[in-house]
Design an enzyme around this catalytic site. Structure first.
Site, PDB file in Angstrom:
ATOM      1  N   ASP A 134       0.868  -1.183   0.000  1.00  0.00           N
ATOM      2  CA  ASP A 134       0.000   0.000   0.000  1.00  0.00           C
ATOM      3  C   ASP A 134       0.896   1.222   0.000  1.00  0.00           C
ATOM      4  OD1 ASP A 134      -1.865   2.024   0.436  1.00  0.00           O
ATOM      5  OD2 ASP A 134      -3.028   0.859   1.876  1.00  0.00           O
ATOM      6  N   ARG A 136      -0.052   4.373  -0.248  1.00  0.00           N
ATOM      7  CA  ARG A 136      -0.758   5.610   0.067  1.00  0.00           C
ATOM      8  C   ARG A 136      -0.240   6.308   1.323  1.00  0.00           C
ATOM      9  NH1 ARG A 136      -6.763   3.387   0.205  1.00  0.00           N
ATOM     10  NH2 ARG A 136      -5.611   1.688   1.224  1.00  0.00           N
TER      11      ARG A 136
END
EC number: 3.5.4.25
Length: 208
Positions: A134, A136
């Site tokens: 991930d 983000r």
């Protein structure tokens, strides 16, 4: 040092307008991330009372799920569920981030899909492409909420990482409201991997 002030400076509001939708009227505000120059959106419905927790959804862009209704993920269903809950409450905020494919971009997301079609799961596909599971960051989420005068939230999410990120940046998450994706043959492995490898709290996964 004013830590919250420094976080707030991570984004700058650019423009806003009222947007009537099938769910009701939103105030749409475009923010620019000062580090990446990406434009993120806050959709604000109703009056926000800073003395009370605000109903909030942090949602990363998913063209395939949000726009085209892909069954490979649960993103579109989560966004629809959040919109419905905000409409029922008459107030709340959706923060919509330009972080397609957990931050790897649309082209790489489709490359990851191709790897998944070869038998890899959603986490391993990202790793094989040279990315984190991930990519983000949620710094801009905290900054946008601070611009909107929000310091306490009821967060609609299945992802504990979002809760941890907001709280570390000075936003109090007083309650988590789960979102319930519909398990399908097309997303069975995807949902199971999110629960097993990314820690997403997906109630009912034992019935898959």
């Amino acid at each position: 040092m004013n830590v919250q002030g420094n976080i707030k400076d991570a984004v700058q509001p650019l423009s806003e307008a009222m947007i009537p939708t099938q769910d009701g009227q939103y105030r749409m505000i475009v923010f620019q991330d000062e580090q990446t120059a990406q434009e993120h959106v806050a959709m604000v419905m109703g009056e926000i009372d800073s003395a009370k927790p605000t109903l909030v959804r942090l949602h990363s862009e998913c063209m395939t799920g949000d726009l085209f209704g892909s069954y490979r993920c649960d993103c579109g269903e989560q966004l629809a569920g959040a919109r419905q809950r905000i409409a029922e409450e008459g107030a709340g905020i959706i923060l919509y981030f330009r972080q397609e494919g957990r931050g790897i971009g649309l082209a790489n997301k489709l490359r990851a899909y191709a790897l998944q079609d070869q038998g890899h799961d959603t986490v391993d596909a990202n790793l094989l492409l040279g990315f984190a599971a991930d990519q983000r960051s949620f710094d801009s989420a905290a900054a946008m909420l601070m611009h909107l005068g929000v310091r306490m939230v009821t967060l609609m999410t299945n992802n504990p990482r979002k809760i941890e990120a907001l709280q570390a940046l000075g936003i109090a998450v007083v309650e988590r409201l789960p979102l319930h994706p519909a398990p399908r043959p097309e997303n069975h492995h995807y949902l199971a991997t999110k629960a097993l490898k990314l820690g997403h709290r997906l109630e009912g996964m034992d019935s898959l």
